[in-house]
Every structure is written in structure tokens, then in C-alpha cells.
Design a protein around this motif. Structure first.
Motif, PDB file in Angstrom:
ATOM      1  N   LEU A  22       0.887  -1.228   0.102  1.00 54.53           N
ATOM      2  CA  LEU A  22       0.063  -0.025  -0.029  1.00 54.53           C
ATOM      3  C   LEU A  22       0.827   1.316   0.135  1.00 54.53           C
ATOM      4  O   LEU A  22       1.697   1.439   0.974  1.00 54.53           O
ATOM      5  N   ASP A  23       0.690   2.210  -1.072  1.00 53.24           N
ATOM      6  CA  ASP A  23       1.521   3.485  -0.939  1.00 53.24           C
ATOM      7  C   ASP A  23       0.873   4.429  -0.066  1.00 53.24           C
ATOM      8  O   ASP A  23      -0.278   4.595  -0.272  1.00 53.24           O
ATOM      9  N   GLU A  24       1.462   4.518   1.050  1.00 57.99           N
ATOM     10  CA  GLU A  24       0.954   5.467   2.066  1.00 57.99           C
ATOM     11  C   GLU A  24       0.414   6.819   1.709  1.00 57.99           C
ATOM     12  O   GLU A  24      -0.443   7.463   2.118  1.00 57.99           O
ATOM     13  N   GLU A  25       1.232   7.273   0.559  1.00 64.01           N
ATOM     14  CA  GLU A  25       0.750   8.804   0.201  1.00 64.01           C
ATOM     15  C   GLU A  25      -0.497   8.929  -0.765  1.00 64.01           C
ATOM     16  O   GLU A  25      -1.221   9.794  -0.355  1.00 64.01           O
ATOM     17  N   THR A  26      -0.342   7.877  -1.694  1.00 67.93           N
ATOM     18  CA  THR A  26      -1.488   7.870  -2.582  1.00 67.93           C
ATOM     19  C   THR A  26      -2.749   6.932  -2.217  1.00 67.93           C
ATOM     20  O   THR A  26      -3.950   7.136  -2.698  1.00 67.93           O
ATOM     21  N   GLY A  27      -2.345   5.998  -1.362  1.00 71.99           N
ATOM     22  CA  GLY A  27      -3.423   5.185  -1.010  1.00 71.99           C
ATOM     23  C   GLY A  27      -3.631   3.926  -2.136  1.00 71.99           C
ATOM     24  O   GLY A  27      -4.694   3.203  -1.819  1.00 71.99           O
ATOM     25  N   GLU A  28      -2.863   3.951  -3.153  1.00 79.95           N
ATOM     26  CA  GLU A  28      -3.291   2.927  -4.041  1.00 79.95           C
ATOM     27  C   GLU A  28      -2.410   1.559  -3.599  1.00 79.95           C
ATOM     28  O   GLU A  28      -1.175   1.815  -3.048  1.00 79.95           O
ATOM     29  N   ILE A  29      -2.693   0.380  -4.245  1.00 80.48           N
ATOM     30  CA  ILE A  29      -1.984  -0.621  -4.250  1.00 80.48           C
ATOM     31  C   ILE A  29      -0.958  -0.767  -5.169  1.00 80.48           C
ATOM     32  O   ILE A  29      -1.415  -0.952  -6.498  1.00 80.48           O
ATOM     33  N   ILE A  30       0.046  -1.098  -5.011  1.00 82.05           N
ATOM     34  CA  ILE A  30       1.332  -1.288  -5.858  1.00 82.05           C
ATOM     35  C   ILE A  30       1.449  -2.852  -5.916  1.00 82.05           C
ATOM     36  O   ILE A  30       1.890  -3.623  -4.601  1.00 82.05           O
ATOM     37  N   SER A  31       1.548  -3.319  -6.781  1.00 80.59           N
ATOM     38  CA  SER A  31       1.781  -5.007  -7.072  1.00 80.59           C
ATOM     39  C   SER A  31       2.947  -5.050  -7.890  1.00 80.59           C
ATOM     40  O   SER A  31       3.267  -4.618  -8.894  1.00 80.59           O
ATOM     41  N   ALA A  32       3.633  -6.338  -7.571  1.00 79.99           N
ATOM     42  CA  ALA A  32       4.950  -6.704  -8.317  1.00 79.99           C
ATOM     43  C   ALA A  32       5.273  -8.147  -8.184  1.00 79.99           C
ATOM     44  O   ALA A  32       4.782  -8.602  -7.127  1.00 79.99           O
ATOM     45  N   LYS A  33       5.681  -8.625  -9.222  1.00 77.19           N
ATOM     46  CA  LYS A  33       5.849 -10.094  -9.064  1.00 77.19           C
ATOM     47  C   LYS A  33       7.376 -10.296  -8.506  1.00 77.19           C
ATOM     48  O   LYS A  33       8.351  -9.558  -8.805  1.00 77.19           O
ATOM     49  N   VAL A  34       7.469 -11.468  -7.918  1.00 74.82           N
ATOM     50  CA  VAL A  34       9.015 -11.474  -7.507  1.00 74.82           C
ATOM     51  C   VAL A  34       9.098 -13.388  -7.443  1.00 74.82           C
ATOM     52  O   VAL A  34       8.107 -14.096  -7.125  1.00 74.82           O
ATOM     53  N   CYS A  35      10.271 -13.642  -7.915  1.00 76.85           N
ATOM     54  CA  CYS A  35      10.406 -14.900  -8.170  1.00 76.85           C
ATOM     55  C   CYS A  35      11.808 -15.227  -7.190  1.00 76.85           C
ATOM     56  O   CYS A  35      12.524 -14.740  -7.104  1.00 76.85           O
ATOM     57  N   ASN A  36      11.377 -16.399  -6.274  1.00 78.21           N
ATOM     58  CA  ASN A  36      12.357 -16.665  -5.376  1.00 78.21           C
ATOM     59  C   ASN A  36      13.018 -18.103  -5.586  1.00 78.21           C
ATOM     60  O   ASN A  36      12.202 -19.223  -5.803  1.00 78.21           O
ATOM     61  N   PHE A  37      14.084 -18.153  -5.085  1.00 79.34           N
ATOM     62  CA  PHE A  37      14.866 -19.501  -5.709  1.00 79.34           C
ATOM     63  C   PHE A  37      16.305 -19.686  -4.695  1.00 79.34           C
ATOM     64  O   PHE A  37      16.659 -18.597  -4.179  1.00 79.34           O
ATOM     65  N   SER A  38      16.748 -20.610  -4.746  1.00 81.75           N
ATOM     66  CA  SER A  38      17.994 -20.746  -3.752  1.00 81.75           C
ATOM     67  C   SER A  38      19.226 -21.342  -4.724  1.00 81.75           C
ATOM     68  O   SER A  38      18.880 -22.208  -5.527  1.00 81.75           O
ATOM     69  N   VAL A  39      20.204 -20.864  -4.444  1.00 85.48           N
ATOM     70  CA  VAL A  39      21.530 -21.600  -5.305  1.00 85.48           C
ATOM     71  C   VAL A  39      22.499 -22.015  -4.312  1.00 85.48           C
ATOM     72  O   VAL A  39      22.758 -21.344  -3.366  1.00 85.48           O
ATOM     73  N   GLY A  40      23.223 -23.147  -4.880  1.00 90.04           N
ATOM     74  CA  GLY A  40      24.139 -23.898  -4.139  1.00 90.04           C
ATOM     75  C   GLY A  40      25.376 -23.306  -4.859  1.00 90.04           C
ATOM     76  O   GLY A  40      25.560 -23.707  -6.185  1.00 90.04           O
ATOM     77  N   ALA A  41      26.477 -22.857  -4.199  1.00 89.54           N
ATOM     78  CA  ALA A  41      27.847 -22.504  -4.937  1.00 89.54           C
ATOM     79  C   ALA A  41      28.937 -23.455  -4.271  1.00 89.54           C
ATOM     80  O   ALA A  41      28.902 -23.374  -3.071  1.00 89.54           O
ATOM     81  N   ASN A  42      29.680 -23.930  -5.064  1.00 86.21           N
ATOM     82  CA  ASN A  42      30.626 -24.844  -4.291  1.00 86.21           C
ATOM     83  C   ASN A  42      32.106 -23.936  -4.149  1.00 86.21           C
ATOM     84  O   ASN A  42      32.405 -23.209  -5.245  1.00 86.21           O
ATOM     85  N   ALA A  43      32.931 -24.300  -3.437  1.00 81.78           N
ATOM     86  CA  ALA A  43      34.153 -23.719  -3.233  1.00 81.78           C
ATOM     87  C   ALA A  43      35.302 -24.935  -2.872  1.00 81.78           C
ATOM     88  O   ALA A  43      34.783 -25.735  -2.129  1.00 81.78           O
TER      89      ALA A  43
END
Length: 132
Positions: A22-43
Motif C-alpha cells: 500500500l502506497d501510504e501517500e496515494t493510498g493505491e495498491i502497488i503490485s509486483a511479481k517476485v521469483c524466489n529460488f536458492s542457489v548452491g555454490a561450491n568452493a
């Protein structure tokens, strides 16, 4: 500004979410997509080999493309902004290194496909394909 670079394999299929704020100033709802994943890296190597795991998030169209093209086990190059988050599990304080993707290269099948948030518009055909 500081960045991290990771070359590793996805430990599970990515998950795409809709986030709303929720945008506090305008009162409008802002939506966005997010992709979550995990990565394993070797050392290291041999008996000294260790694996570090990173939580990774890609936002907006970049996240949509990650959800569409990435699969468990694929090797990826990720460049992004790190953040250290703390949480408590079973009364024990734990920490994780989370990375917000700024650039990703899909490293598979002899091709390297690069994408950044700035390059992504409306179609996945906007990926820039370059040979090794």
C-alpha cells in the motif's frame, strides 16, 4: 554500492509470487511479481570442498522470466545486491545471505543468455543471446 557474483546450481524449482504494498501517500495498491529460488555454490576441491547456499530473489519481468526458464539443477551466473537477514528458529539466532538479482546469465546447453532488469520489457525474446 557493493555486489556479489555467484555461479551455482538451483537447489529447487523457482517460485513466483505476487507482492502487494500500500502506497501510504496515494493510498493505491502497488503490485509486483517476485521469483524466489536458492542457489548452491561450491568452493574448494576434494576433501576441502564446501557448498554455500544463497536465497535469491528476482523482481518484476526479470522474475517472471526466471520462473519461466529456470529449473532445479541448472547452473546460473547471478550478480546482485546482498543483504544479511537474521531470524530465530528453535530459539537459535540464524543468518542468511539473500541476493536481489540485477543480472543473471543462464549457463546451459553451450549458450549463455544474459538478462538484467533494464533489458527486460514485455517479452522473453528481449534476452540477449551471446556465445561463450
Amino acid at each position: 554500492m557493493y555486489k556479489v557474483e555467484i555461479i551455482g546450481n538451483l537447489t529447487a524449482d523457482p517460485v513466483l509470487y505476487d507482492r502487494e504494498k500500500l502506497d501510504e501517500e496515494t493510498g493505491e495498491i502497488i503490485s509486483a511479481k517476485v521469483c524466489n529460488f536458492s542457489v548452491g555454490a561450491n568452493a574448494g576441491y576434494g576433501a576441502y570442498k564446501t557448498t554455500q547456499y544463497f536465497k535469491v530473489s528476482a523482481w518484476r519481468k526479470l522474475g517472471e522470466n526466471c520462473a519461466k526458464y529456470l529449473k532445479k539443477g541448472r547452473q546460473e551466473y547471478i550478480e546482485g545486491i546482498p543483504s544479511i537477514n537474521s531470524y530465530v528458529k528453535n530459539n537459535v539466532s540464524r543468518y542468511s545471505l539473500d541476493v536481489r538479482v540485477e543480472k543473471i546469465e543462464f549457463l546451459q546447453d553451450g549458450k549463455r543468455i544474459t538478462a538484467t532488469e533494464e533489458q527486460i520489457t514485455e517479452e522473453p525474446s528481449d534476452f540477449c543471446e551471446t556465445p561463450y
